[in-house]
Design a protein around this motif. Structure first.
Motif, PDB file in Angstrom:
ATOM      1  N   GLY A   1       0.925  -0.581   0.034  1.00  0.00           N
ATOM      2  CA  GLY A   1       0.095   0.021  -0.298  1.00  0.00           C
ATOM      3  C   GLY A   1       0.364   1.163  -0.212  1.00  0.00           C
ATOM      4  O   GLY A   1      -0.208   2.320   0.294  1.00  0.00           O
ATOM      5  N   SER A   2       2.032   1.741  -0.800  1.00  0.00           N
ATOM      6  CA  SER A   2       3.175   2.428  -0.469  1.00  0.00           C
ATOM      7  C   SER A   2       2.784   3.015  -1.611  1.00  0.00           C
ATOM      8  O   SER A   2       3.550   4.088  -1.528  1.00  0.00           O
TER       9      SER A   2
ATOM     10  N   LEU B   1       0.868  -6.163  -7.397  1.00  0.00           N
ATOM     11  CA  LEU B   1      -0.006  -4.797  -6.859  1.00  0.00           C
ATOM     12  C   LEU B   1      -0.098  -4.825  -5.172  1.00  0.00           C
ATOM     13  O   LEU B   1      -0.788  -4.205  -5.764  1.00  0.00           O
ATOM     14  N   SER B   2      -0.086  -5.939  -4.745  1.00  0.00           N
ATOM     15  CA  SER B   2      -0.278  -5.211  -3.410  1.00  0.00           C
ATOM     16  C   SER B   2       0.232  -4.290  -2.683  1.00  0.00           C
ATOM     17  O   SER B   2       0.255  -3.848  -1.709  1.00  0.00           O
ATOM     18  N   LEU B   3       1.552  -4.050  -3.675  1.00  0.00           N
ATOM     19  CA  LEU B   3       2.451  -2.581  -3.526  1.00  0.00           C
ATOM     20  C   LEU B   3       1.218  -1.094  -3.298  1.00  0.00           C
ATOM     21  O   LEU B   3       1.900  -0.224  -3.247  1.00  0.00           O
ATOM     22  N   LEU B   4       0.734  -1.466  -3.955  1.00  0.00           N
ATOM     23  CA  LEU B   4      -0.394  -0.183  -4.820  1.00  0.00           C
ATOM     24  C   LEU B   4      -1.052   0.497  -3.362  1.00  0.00           C
ATOM     25  O   LEU B   4      -2.055  -0.361  -2.926  1.00  0.00           O
TER      26      LEU B   4
ATOM     27  N   PHE C   1      -9.693  -9.894  -6.326  1.00  0.00           N
ATOM     28  CA  PHE C   1      -9.690  -9.211  -5.071  1.00  0.00           C
ATOM     29  C   PHE C   1      -8.102  -8.509  -4.898  1.00  0.00           C
ATOM     30  O   PHE C   1      -8.518  -7.674  -4.432  1.00  0.00           O
ATOM     31  N   SER C   2      -6.845  -9.049  -5.840  1.00  0.00           N
ATOM     32  CA  SER C   2      -5.886  -7.813  -5.792  1.00  0.00           C
ATOM     33  C   SER C   2      -6.518  -6.661  -6.104  1.00  0.00           C
ATOM     34  O   SER C   2      -5.771  -5.595  -6.142  1.00  0.00           O
TER      35      SER C   2
ATOM     36  N   ARG D   1      -8.956  -3.631  -3.259  1.00  0.00           N
ATOM     37  CA  ARG D   1      -8.642  -1.627  -2.810  1.00  0.00           C
ATOM     38  C   ARG D   1      -9.059  -0.743  -3.648  1.00  0.00           C
ATOM     39  O   ARG D   1      -8.362   0.456  -4.020  1.00  0.00           O
ATOM     40  N   GLY D   2     -10.306  -1.098  -4.553  1.00  0.00           N
ATOM     41  CA  GLY D   2      -9.888  -0.183  -5.929  1.00  0.00           C
ATOM     42  C   GLY D   2      -9.376   0.109  -7.004  1.00  0.00           C
ATOM     43  O   GLY D   2      -9.580   1.496  -7.323  1.00  0.00           O
ATOM     44  N   VAL D   3      -8.140  -0.536  -7.352  1.00  0.00           N
ATOM     45  CA  VAL D   3      -7.345  -0.769  -8.523  1.00  0.00           C
ATOM     46  C   VAL D   3      -7.233  -1.268  -9.658  1.00  0.00           C
ATOM     47  O   VAL D   3      -8.164  -1.602  -9.948  1.00  0.00           O
ATOM     48  N   LYS D   4      -6.442   0.077 -10.568  1.00  0.00           N
ATOM     49  CA  LYS D   4      -6.714  -0.206 -11.625  1.00  0.00           C
ATOM     50  C   LYS D   4      -5.477  -0.639 -12.158  1.00  0.00           C
ATOM     51  O   LYS D   4      -4.084  -0.516 -11.967  1.00  0.00           O
TER      52      LYS D   4
END
Length: 365
Positions: free
Chosen positions: A246-247, A266-269, A291-292, A296-299
């Motif tokens: 998340g960084s 993807l987990s770094l977003l 779920f990746s 967290r609503g990532v694109k």
């Protein structure tokens, strides 16, 4: 120049073994000259990973013989009457695109996205509407549509530093710029090679608050730090996924491997972060859990090279900010040695061929 008084000659691959250092110097026939075209006397040409994929038919069967190379710098020697921004004698460059339809009813061309035109003609490995093959920059001369020729005469950066930006540089610059890289953003660059080092350099030049180079091994950590980036070695830094979770706001992935730890990247977003894929594996991308993305609503998006406008904008930025490609120079006459060395992963971080017929090897890089 009213008539052509030069020969189109280059280093051609005749089969998939050419990627192993078996290119042959020979003449080739370019498309018929039109008044929208420019002929370029080539002084420099970068070696791109796309060249190797094409030479070995990695992305599908290549139409041999093939002259690759789409990071071309040189001098305009013939300019069609309908080309207004280039004149004979100008220093110019061309990247990975040599033509598009450029019609007003083309959604992409009309919106300034020529590199997504369905009728895109690559600088090599493509065919023009008349069926003529496009030939690239491991050569003495090339012929391309003037729309895709970049004016370099007013740029102070030397051609051997500009050439690899024309594909490698803009391939990462375009998605960085289009996705808001700048002050307040934290950016990750996956794959610290030819494209990746440009990703770091241009993320810094665009003003990102933080830039992190992400690679498998730690052996390039010192280089990344010299460029102003932090560094993650995924094979050697323990618990990197948890430590950096998340960084980051943006990640540009330059890796062309079907085995990369995509789920971990993807987990770094951060929430609503964006992952941009520019590397093109010869196989599929790794599978991920939905779920990746939805957790967290990532694109997750893709990006292909860049437009002439973006190339010129990028070069102006590099000139203004002092961005310098990290290159290793090779005489074009030793292109076969260079191709083998490239395939062995030896560039730090981009190989550039110098055509000794038209330019001298720089004493300083």
């Amino acid at each position: 120049m009213a008539t052509q008084d030069y020969t189109f000659r280059g280093w051609l691959g005749f089969d998939a073994n050419s990627a192993q250092g078996n290119l042959v110097e020979a003449e080739f026939t370019p498309k018929a000259f039109e008044e929208t075209d420019v002929d370029i006397k080539i002084t420099h040409c970068g070696i791109c990973g796309s060249d190797i994929h094409t030479l070995r038919s990695g992305w599908g069967q290549t139409d041999y013989p093939q002259c690759v190379g789409h990071e071309i710098a040189g001098t305009a020697v013939r300019v069609g009457s309908r080309v207004k921004h280039i004149k004979v004698g100008d220093r110019v460059g061309v990247g990975a695109q040599a033509s598009a339809c450029l019609k007003p009813d083309c959604y992409d061309c009309a919106n300034g996205d020529e590199c997504y035109c369905p009728k895109l003609v690559g600088t090599y490995g493509s065919k023009y509407p008349d069926g003529t093959k496009s030939f690239g920059g491991y050569a003495d001369y090339t012929r391309v549509s003037g729309h895709f020729v970049i004016q370099l005469s007013d740029i102070s950066l030397p051609s051997h530093l500009v050439a690899p930006m024309l594909c490698g540089g803009v391939t990462v610059y375009s998605p960085l710029k289009r996705n808001g890289c700048g002050p307040g953003k934290r950016v990750g660059i996956v794959g610290f090679g030819g494209l990746g080092h440009f990703g770091v350099l241009f993320a810094k030049a665009l003003g990102a608050d933080k830039v992190v180079a992400i690679s498998r091994k730690a052996n390039k950590r010192a280089d990344a730090e010299k460029m102003g980036a932090e560094y993650i070695a995924t094979d050697e830094d323990e618990n990197w996924e948890q430590t950096y979770a998340g960084s980051l706001d943006l990640i540009v992935c330059t890796v062309s491997s079907p085995n990369m730890p995509l789920q971990g990247y993807l987990s770094l977003l951060r929430t609503h972060g964006t992952f941009i894929q520019v590397g093109a594996p010869e196989d599929k991308l790794p599978a991920i859990s939905a779920f990746s993305l939805i957790g967290r609503g990532v694109k997750m998006v893709g990006s292909l090279i860049g437009t002439p406008r973006e190339i010129r904008e990028m070069i102006e930025l590099a000139d203004r900010k002092g961005v310098r490609s990290w290159v290793n120079l090779w005489p074009m006459s030793k292109v076969n040695e260079a191709v083998v060395a490239f395939g062995e992963g030896k560039p730090r971080y981009r190989f550039v061929l110098v055509n000794e017929k038209h330019a001298e090897m720089p004493t300083e890089v």
